[in-house]
Each structure stands twice: as C-alpha cells, then as structure tokens.
Write a protein that holds these residues in place. Structure first.
Motif, PDB file in Angstrom:
ATOM      1  N   UNK A   1       0.389  -7.301  10.309  1.00  0.00           N
ATOM      2  CA  UNK A   1       0.449  -8.740  10.042  1.00  0.00           C
ATOM      3  C   UNK A   1       0.049  -8.971   8.597  1.00  0.00           C
ATOM      4  N   UNK A   2       0.442 -10.135   8.076  1.00  0.00           N
ATOM      5  CA  UNK A   2       0.057 -10.490   6.709  1.00  0.00           C
ATOM      6  C   UNK A   2      -1.460 -10.458   6.615  1.00  0.00           C
ATOM      7  N   UNK A   3      -1.950  -9.855   5.544  1.00  0.00           N
ATOM      8  CA  UNK A   3      -3.393  -9.744   5.364  1.00  0.00           C
ATOM      9  C   UNK A   3      -3.923  -8.354   5.667  1.00  0.00           C
ATOM     10  N   UNK A   4      -3.145  -7.525   6.375  1.00  0.00           N
ATOM     11  CA  UNK A   4      -3.572  -6.149   6.647  1.00  0.00           C
ATOM     12  C   UNK A   4      -3.618  -5.348   5.346  1.00  0.00           C
ATOM     13  N   UNK A   5      -4.501  -4.374   5.330  1.00  0.00           N
ATOM     14  CA  UNK A   5      -4.599  -3.506   4.141  1.00  0.00           C
ATOM     15  C   UNK A   5      -3.662  -2.326   4.260  1.00  0.00           C
ATOM     16  N   UNK A   6      -3.108  -1.929   3.128  1.00  0.00           N
ATOM     17  CA  UNK A   6      -2.197  -0.790   3.127  1.00  0.00           C
ATOM     18  C   UNK A   6      -2.458   0.090   1.909  1.00  0.00           C
ATOM     19  N   UNK A   7      -2.068   1.346   2.056  1.00  0.00           N
ATOM     20  CA  UNK A   7      -2.131   2.300   0.951  1.00  0.00           C
ATOM     21  C   UNK A   7      -0.700   2.716   0.612  1.00  0.00           C
ATOM     22  N   UNK A   8      -0.385   2.703  -0.650  1.00  0.00           N
ATOM     23  CA  UNK A   8       0.887   3.292  -1.076  1.00  0.00           C
ATOM     24  C   UNK A   8       0.554   4.551  -1.866  1.00  0.00           C
TER      25      UNK A   8
ATOM     26  N   UNK B   1       8.240   6.957  -1.213  1.00  0.00           N
ATOM     27  CA  UNK B   1       6.888   7.357  -0.819  1.00  0.00           C
ATOM     28  C   UNK B   1       6.380   6.536   0.357  1.00  0.00           C
ATOM     29  N   UNK B   2       5.275   6.987   0.930  1.00  0.00           N
ATOM     30  CA  UNK B   2       4.775   6.359   2.145  1.00  0.00           C
ATOM     31  C   UNK B   2       3.934   5.110   1.905  1.00  0.00           C
ATOM     32  N   UNK B   3       4.029   4.190   2.844  1.00  0.00           N
ATOM     33  CA  UNK B   3       3.085   3.088   2.962  1.00  0.00           C
ATOM     34  C   UNK B   3       2.287   3.368   4.234  1.00  0.00           C
ATOM     35  N   UNK B   4       0.987   3.494   4.085  1.00  0.00           N
ATOM     36  CA  UNK B   4       0.123   3.769   5.235  1.00  0.00           C
ATOM     37  C   UNK B   4      -0.628   2.505   5.627  1.00  0.00           C
ATOM     38  N   UNK B   5      -0.899   2.352   6.909  1.00  0.00           N
ATOM     39  CA  UNK B   5      -1.756   1.248   7.331  1.00  0.00           C
ATOM     40  C   UNK B   5      -3.216   1.651   7.145  1.00  0.00           C
ATOM     41  N   UNK B   6      -4.113   0.738   7.506  1.00  0.00           N
ATOM     42  CA  UNK B   6      -5.533   0.975   7.240  1.00  0.00           C
ATOM     43  C   UNK B   6      -6.039   2.216   7.962  1.00  0.00           C
ATOM     44  N   UNK B   7      -5.328   2.617   9.033  1.00  0.00           N
ATOM     45  CA  UNK B   7      -5.760   3.792   9.784  1.00  0.00           C
ATOM     46  C   UNK B   7      -5.123   5.070   9.256  1.00  0.00           C
TER      47      UNK B   7
END
Lengths: 579, 378
Positions: free
Chosen positions: A129-136, A189-195
């Motif tokens: 959802x909008x507001x979640x943190x992600x790593x690229x 490249x990957x987009x990872x979720x907070x987990x």
C-alpha cells in the motif's frame, strides 16, 4: 604524535557517544539495524548485467538457486543472447537469455555455472500500500564496477498505477510507483518490500525536462504480474499479453461498459455484448477504464478468466479466454539482440596492431554453454522450451503402454443420461454411434475435420489427437511446444500446458502442476471457434493400461455429456494391416 | 510556446512571469540558501531512520489525506505546459485551493475527486501575488482541510507530499505520496529579472522532489496528516541548473483564502493599469541612474539593453570612468539584461553601498566601483 592520535580517538569516541545519545531512540536504532540486515540478506541476489562486449547493461535479480534471474527486456535486448552477470561475490558469470516479455518489459535470464546461487524470495505485490517502505537495489549509472549493488530506500507512492505505452509495445500496467530513487542502470533490478521479499522489477522513471535522473517517481513492474508469465518465460517464449476482444468505455456513475466487441472473440461467444456493464474481471471489481486496462494488462494471452457483467439488471458470470494483444509477427522481431551497436572504431597505429588482444585471454563462450541457446520463430530461446517439454511430458508416464496399439481402437461405454456409445478410432476413419445422440463420422483422408458428432465441438477429432499423443507422442504433431501454466478453466487449479498442432487442429493438454498428472485437454477445429473440452474425471485400468474411464465433454457453453468407458479394444498397426 | 492569457482578470502579470519562468534565464536563489539546504539535509539524515517504526500510522495518514487532494485538468497540453495539476479541498462545499497557473486559463477546469467523481470547477478568485487561486465545485459533504488546523513546522520536520505529479492518477486512483524532510524555512529571494519566482514570500524548502509537473497545488503534511503548506510550481535556477522544491506555508495563504470564500476579497494588486502585478509599489526605488550621472538610452521596447547614452559632466559616473555607449552588464553580482532591471537594481541600493558596475566597452569588460552617495531627498 601517538598521544595526539590518542586524544583524537578519545575525542572522536566522545562525539560518537554524544551523537548516539542524540539519536538514541531504540526504535530508530532497531529500524536501522533491521534495514542493514535486510540489505545484507538481499544484496547477494542482485545481478549487475553487462553486454558481452562491455557496452551497456543494467540490473537483475536471482530468483532460483539454479540461476534464473529477472530483468527488464530493454536491458537484455541491448545485451544479446549471452551476457555477463556480476554478483556481489565479485565473480562475473555467463548468462543466457531464456524468455522475454517485450510488452511488459520483462526478461528472464539464466546465470550459468552454479546450482547454488543465492536467490530472492518472491513476495505478494498486491499486499503493498502507499506509504510502505521499499528497497531498490541495482547498478544505477553502472557504478558497480565491483558488482556491489547500490541501495536506495523509499516509499511506495501509489499502487496499481497505469503507465501508457511508450514507443511500440511497452506498457506498464498495475505497476508500483515509488519515491525510492531509481535511476538509469537500476533498470531490471529488484524492488524489495520491508521484509526483503521481491515485489517488483524496477523499470521506468518519470523523465521530463530534468534529464535522465530520478525526480521522485519511479515505476516497478509488479512481481504478481510477472508470476503470471513466469512459466511462459521459463519456456523460452516471446510472451504476449492479452486483450478481451472488446473495448470498454466509461459510463455514467463510474461504471464501465462494453463499447465494441469482436464477433470472433471468445467473450462474444460467451454472450458478452455491446453496452453490457462490466462489474468485475479476474475477481477484481471494475470502476474505471484504467482499472480495467490495469487488470487486463497483467495476464498472458490464452488465459481463461472469470468476468461478471450486468445486462437489464441481471448479473451473469462467464469464463472468457483472452486473445493475444499482438499478432505473432508483431512481436517476432523482439527476439535476439536489438540492432547491433556499430563497432566503435578505435584507430590503432600499425605497430600496436592486435597487441592488446594477444595479451588478454580471449573470452570465448564455453561450448557447453553455446548449446544452451537455440533459435526458433516465436521463441526467445527454444532450448528452454524443450527442457520444459521434457519436464511436463513426465505426466504421460502413467499412460505408458499404448505405443504398440496404434491400430484400431474401439471404445464402448454409456453416458450419465442413459445413452450407450461406441466410438471407433481406426487409422482410416473415426466414427461414433449412440442410442440417443446423433452419430458422427470423420474420415482421415485429408478431408477437413468437422464437428463430429454434431454438437460435440469435434469429439472424434479430439479423441484421435489423444490417441496420437499416447501412441506416437510428439513426433505425430507438426508443432509441439510447452506453453506455460495457467489456471484451468479460470479456476484455482493451475496446470502446465502443452500445445500440439496437426493439420488444422490445435490441442492444449493440461497437466496439473501439483502432481504433473494429465487432467484433460481442449481440441480446437480451427482458430476463433470454441473447442471440444475434455476433462478426465477418473482414471481406470484397461488391460493393464491406464486410460480415463470417466470423461466430461463440453462444447462452448453446453455440456455434451459425461461418459463412462467400460471397455477399450485395441489392435496393433500390424494386426490392422493384416486384416 | 503558446500561452493563453487574455480572458482572466489579472492574468497578464501571472502569465508573463509564468512564461519567463519557463523560457527565460531564471535565477531565483542566492547560493547561501542552497548551502543551508545541504547542511540541513546532512544534519537531518539521522532522523530519517525513525521511518520504519511508524508504517501503520503512515498508511492511516495517507488514507485520511488523499481524499482531500484533487486532480485538476484544464488548459495546456503543449510541451512544458502540462494540462494537469493538483489542488486541495478547504470546505465541505467544494472550495479548492490551488496555484494560479495557465491550467486555469480555460473557461472551466475539470476537477476529479479521490473517488473518481468528476466536477466542473470554476475559479472563484485568483491572487497572483500569492500565486494562489480558489476554485469551487458544486458538491457537498466533502472531506476537507480546515485551514485553521494547519500548523507551522521547523527545519527537520518529516513531511509527506501529496500531488498528482506527472498525471499518474487520472480517475479514482489516489494521488502520489512521497516523503521528505523540511530542510529550511526561508524566504524565496525572488528578484525580478535576474531572480524571479511566481511567489515571493516565506517558503519551506523540502529535500524531496515535491515540485514536479502537475504537483503544484498539492499539499505538504506532517506524518500525522496535519496540513503544512501548498506545493509550489517547478522552479529552476538556469545558472546552476538546479531545481528548488518549495512549499508555501498555509499561514501565508489562509487569510486570503478565507476572504475569497467569504466574498470579502480584494486583491492586493492595486490597479489594473499597472501591469507589474502589485509588486511595483513594494519595490524600493531609492536611487536611479541619474543619481550617478548615467543617462541610458530610452527604455522603449520590452527588453531594452542598458546602453549608456550620456554621462553627466562632473558626475560620479564620469569620475569613475564610464563612457557613453558602454553596455551595463552587471550591477553587483546581478546580471542586468534590460534598462528595466538596471532600474530595479539601482533602486535597491542604500547609501554607503559600494556600487560595482561591469560594462562592455568595445570587446572588453570594464569594471568600476562607485560609492553610493547620501541622497538629500530621503
């Protein structure tokens, strides 16, 4: 001098300690530690992709220990059939193209040389959802000469975004928008979720007048979309997306109506008409045209999915098979490297001629790798299709023993509605006789295959294909390929699909993914017609050989019948010719 | 670049500056602000780590703020003049605050709410000096920001930006949300000619790229969803090719918005025949060229170059060695492109300043310094 440095270190220590006190909220430190741990965990799965000639490249991510990795089509298409892939262990691996999705901008490659690659777990992108943190992670601006990926961290700005086609095919549907900094070179490249689970493949950034750098809006292809195409990509295909065979428009009050519909489409045959209101598609409610495009865009051609529409106040659910978005010839040029880059001419003085080449070891691709690529029309790499064919064909093992019975088949049985049947599958002709239903006759002397018996969608032709598959296998068909996987009849069961063609007849053979069992098939007499859909309800034993002893036969929207087979008499080809 | 400017009251000045903003050499910032921005960012870097701890409340904030932000579609559509923008609801009856821009040049604009409902929006009143406009749609019971609940924040405050940047959302999709930190609260050092921005008051400078195409009119909120400001237009310094992400504090806009809604509004713009958009009167006019003995060529066209026509005998200019036909290029650090900007620059001088003038004489640059005299008329 020593005391000075000692003093300095004390001072520095002091500063660090007081700095720590400044930001010492435990939650903050905990969050930081979590982040560094996640980055440490996922970084080994990130691939720096380079073309074999060292020009250009991008990023990718490993998704299986045997080396399958995802990237963008626009990255791999610039690299050729074989490319070089660096991991953060500092090693450069060879990799080969496997499958491509020019429309969705996805490519599957396989890194070679190990069967214990680190790999990223796939997440559920629909849970974002909008507001979640992600790593690229990736290789922006191709900075990672040591293959250590660059990490950026940011927020999901929007989900289920639709990005209009850019150029020819490229269309980002249902994608993830992030303010995580994504730059040229991050592509693929990957987009990872907070987990730390893989939720997307970074592929596109908003580029306006500020040049090709991030301006706060990047887009990632959702991993859930890629999952739909994954098995097709593994099958070496140039995959295509789907259309409905109908266009839609917004109606009053945020409803979506069918604007026009192709009469040749499956949706039309299932009863969908102009001005019908589309309520849901693939289980998701439809409130706008963009929403509909979004949902349609994430599915491969040929999938069957449920669609709910309303007409005259009455709701109706149908399962529609989705036609291809593009013609086969449209996508065909996508295979292989894009127009090869002209060689950069580097002037050399005559006496230094080839000296550089002489000193450097020549980077020849090992012969064992070369055979991992096979060209074929419609495929990015047919080699991998053959691998998948072999895997799926194991589902025919329980049906072994029919090879020596290629002669006459006589099937007897009865239907659930009290009809008796006798079906003869002879080398010269096929026939069906019932006590109640109309009989059918199909000659095998190069006459066209017809809907025999009438109303079955070509049951005789279908059973003939089945006989060919069991007795002769792949060589009996002019085309034989692994298609990918899809939900069977638009429902929960996922099946691997093999496609065969012989004269005008195309068959789709369904092997349940969970156990590999052949559970049924559809046989089409031609393009744009309903198929004869045969499902195996039960298997039985016929003189030591396995064969379905209860079959359901459907044609279009009608159930032709459910039949119990009581006996199968067979002869070998030699016996047949003797008679 | 076509630009529709004619139909609206007060639009000439706004259009003009809008046009120049895009095309002209626009320099709105003096370096120190950027410096403070960077320092601010590096100091604040530490604070960002708190982010992950509050994910749940973040999505709640986003869910409560998004419905109050609207997408606006209007005039434009050619390159660099996008036809979409953002705005936010400030009353349950459909009053919408947005920036005053070319998008509003069409007779009506299309306003799309968070739930996909589409309304015709009418401009109630623009206020170009604040780069502000209030629209109205015919609706009731809408979610809205109470401007009296808006807060002021300091540097270091973590903020969220909501806008329809790049027209990513067109129907019932929520607008985009991005995160950042207030890097500075400062004044846009806008100076006509050399440094120019559509808005010249106090601003928040944000470390994230809040100001994108279509983002102007969006909101900046705190992480618990309290309104902080309205996202401004895109702003570029052509000298450094840097872009400034500024946000106008609600406290600067509130009074005007309330006046517009209540119908008691009088634009700060003094009179219509003054095409300087109300800024002229505020601009200091302490010195002019004649005070130094410089007579420029007549300022007859819009961009008359500042050529010296005559030097008064016995004047400071003569003593300093300026000649007729010299072209004045710089006053202090500031580029002088026209007689007009020369007038502005000289008008700002204080007695005792060292006036440094750079002129072009034939193919050479000549630099002179003149002590600014006390003026008897002050």
């Amino acid at each position: 001098m020593k005391s000075l440095s000692g003093l300095l270190s004390i001072l520095t220590g002091f500063i660090v300690i007081s700095g720590g006190a400044f930001a010492a909220e435990p939650a903050v430190l905990q969050a930081e530690q979590t982040r560094t741990e996640i980055v440490k965990k996922v970084a080994p799965t990130v691939v720096a992709i380079f073309s074999s000639d060292g020009n250009g490249g991008g990023s990718g991510v490993l998704i299986s220990p045997d080396g399958y990795a995802l990237s963008n089509y626009h990255v791999t298409s610039a690299c050729g059939d074989f490319m070089k892939c660096g991991l953060n262990d500092g090693v450069l691996y060879d990799a080969v193209i496997v499958g491509i999705d020019p429309t969705g901008d996805v490519a599957l490659i396989k890194l070679l040389g190990r069967d214990d690659f680190p790999s990223a777990p796939l997440g559920d992108s629909d849970a974002l959802v909008a507001g979640d943190w992600t790593y690229a992670l990736g290789n922006p601006f191709l900075l990672a000469t040591d293959f250590q990926p660059t990490v950026t961290f940011g927020m999901v700005s929007g989900v289920h975004r639709y990005q209009y086609p850019a150029g020819t095919f490229l269309e980002y549907t249902d994608c993830i928008q992030v303010d995580t900094s994504i730059n040229p070179g991050n592509s693929g490249g990957p987009l990872f979720n907070a987990a730390g689970e893989l939720v997307g493949i970074n592929g596109r950034i908003a580029v306006e007048k500020r040049g090709r750098v991030n301006v706060g809006a990047g887009y990632a292809i959702s991993i859930n979309q890629i999952k739909h195409f994954m098995d097709q990509l593994r099958g070496g295909h140039i995959v295509d997306h789907a259309t409905l065979g109908a266009t839609v428009r917004s109606g009053p009050d945020r409803i979506v109506l069918v604007d026009s519909i192709l009469e040749s489409s499956d949706a039309y045959r299932r009863g969908l008409r102009e001005d019908d209101e589309i309520i849901s598609f693939a289980g998701r409610p439809i409130g706008s045209v963009n929403q509909f495009k979004n949902i349609l865009g994430i599915y491969p051609k040929g999938w069957s999915l449920p669609l709910v529409y309303r007409r005259d106040g009455k709701k109706q659910e149908i399962i529609v098979e989705l036609p291809a978005l593009h013609g086969r010839s449209e996508l065909a040029p996508s295979a292989g490297p894009k127009t090869p880059r002209p060689h950069r001419h580097q002037p050399k003085s005559p006496d230094e001629k080839d000296s550089a080449e002489a000193k450097l070891p020549k980077d020849e691709l090992p012969a064992e790798y070369k055979k991992l690529f096979e060209k074929k029309a419609g495929f990015a790499n047919y080699y991998f299709n053959k691998q998948e064919q072999q895997r799926v064909l194991a589902g025919l093992v329980p049906f072994a023993g029919w090879q020596d019975a290629a002669g006459k088949w006589t099937l007897s049985g009865k239907s659930a509605d009290g009809d008796n049947l006798q079906i003869k599958l002879f080398p010269q002709a096929l026939s069906a006789q019932f006590t109640k239903r109309a009989p059918g006759l199909q000659k095998l002397d190069d006459t066209d295959f017809l809907d025999e018996p009438p109303g079955s969608g070509g049951l005789l032709a279908a059973l003939y294909q089945f006989k060919l598959l069991l007795t002769e296998g792949a060589p009996a068909f002019t085309e034989f390929s692994y298609y990918g996987s899809q939900p069977l009849d638009g429902r929960a069961t996922t099946v691997d699909v093999l496609i065969t063609k012989k004269s005008t007849i195309e068959c789709r053979w369904y092997f349940r993914v969970t156990d590999g069992a052949l559970v049924g098939f559809d046989s089409y007499l031609g393009p744009d017609v309903d198929g004869c859909e045969i499902r195996f309800l039960q298997l039985g034993d016929f003189q030591g050989r396995r064969f379905p002893n209860r079959l359901s036969v459907r044609y279009g929207d009608t159930q032709y019948g459910v039949f119990d087979l009581l006996s199968i008499e067979t002869t070998s080809l030699s016996e047949t010719s003797k008679q | 670049m076509r630009h529709r400017c004619s139909s609206k009251n007060n639009s000439a000045a706004a259009c003009d500056s809008g046009l120049r903003r895009i095309e002209g050499p626009v320099n709105f910032l003096r370096v120190p602000l950027f410096r403070s921005l960077i320092v601010g960012m590096s100091v604040l870097g530490l604070l960002i780590v708190a982010n992950t701890a509050s994910a749940q409340s973040t999505s709640e904030t986003i869910a409560s703020v998004s419905p109050k932000v609207v997408k606006i579609f209007g005039a434009g559509g050619s390159k660099n003049l996008y036809a979409y923008g953002s705005g936010f609801l400030v009353s349950p009856q459909g009053h919408i605050v947005t920036v005053w821009s070319h998008i509003l040049d069409s007779d009506t604009v299309s306003v799309v709410l968070n739930d996909g409902r589409r309304f015709e929006g009418k401009v109630v009143a623009p206020e170009p000096p604040l780069d502000l406009a209030v629209l109205k749609i015919e609706a009731e019971g809408l979610p809205y920001f109470d401007l009296n609940q808006a807060i002021s924040v300091g540097p270091g405050t973590r903020v969220l930006g909501f806008s329809n940047a790049f027209k990513v959302a067109t129907g019932d999709e929520p607008v985009s949300v991005i995160h950042g930190v207030v890097a500075a609260k400062t004044s846009l050092a806008a100076r006509r000619g050399a440094f120019e921005s559509p808005y010249t008051g106090p601003v928040y400078v944000v470390d994230a790229v809040t100001n994108n195409a279509g983002a102007a009119g969006g909101v900046l909120t705190t992480w618990d969803g309290r309104l902080v400001g309205m996202i401004g237009k895109e702003l570029r310094n052509t000298q450094t090719n840097t872009w400034l992400n500024y946000v106008m504090p609600i406290s600067e806009l509130r009074e005007t918005v309330e006046q517009i809604i209540s119908g008691r509004f009088n634009s700060k713009k003094p009179d219509d025949d003054d095409d300087e958009g109300g800024l002229t009167k505020k601009r200091p006019n302490r010195y002019d060229a004649a005070d130094f003995g410089i007579i420029t060529i007549p300022d007859v066209v819009a961009r008359t170059p500042a050529y010296i026509d005559r030097i008064l005998p016995g004047s400071l200019a003569e003593t300093a060695g300026l000649h007729p036909n010299d072209l004045i290029l710089f006053v202090g650090e500031n580029l002088v492109q026209t007689c007009h900007t020369l007038k502005d620059e000289l008008g700002r001088l204080e007695s005792g300043d060292q006036l440094k003038i750079v002129v072009r004489r034939d193919d050479k640059l000549v630099s002179v310094v003149i002590s600014v005299p006390k003026k008897m008329t002050e």
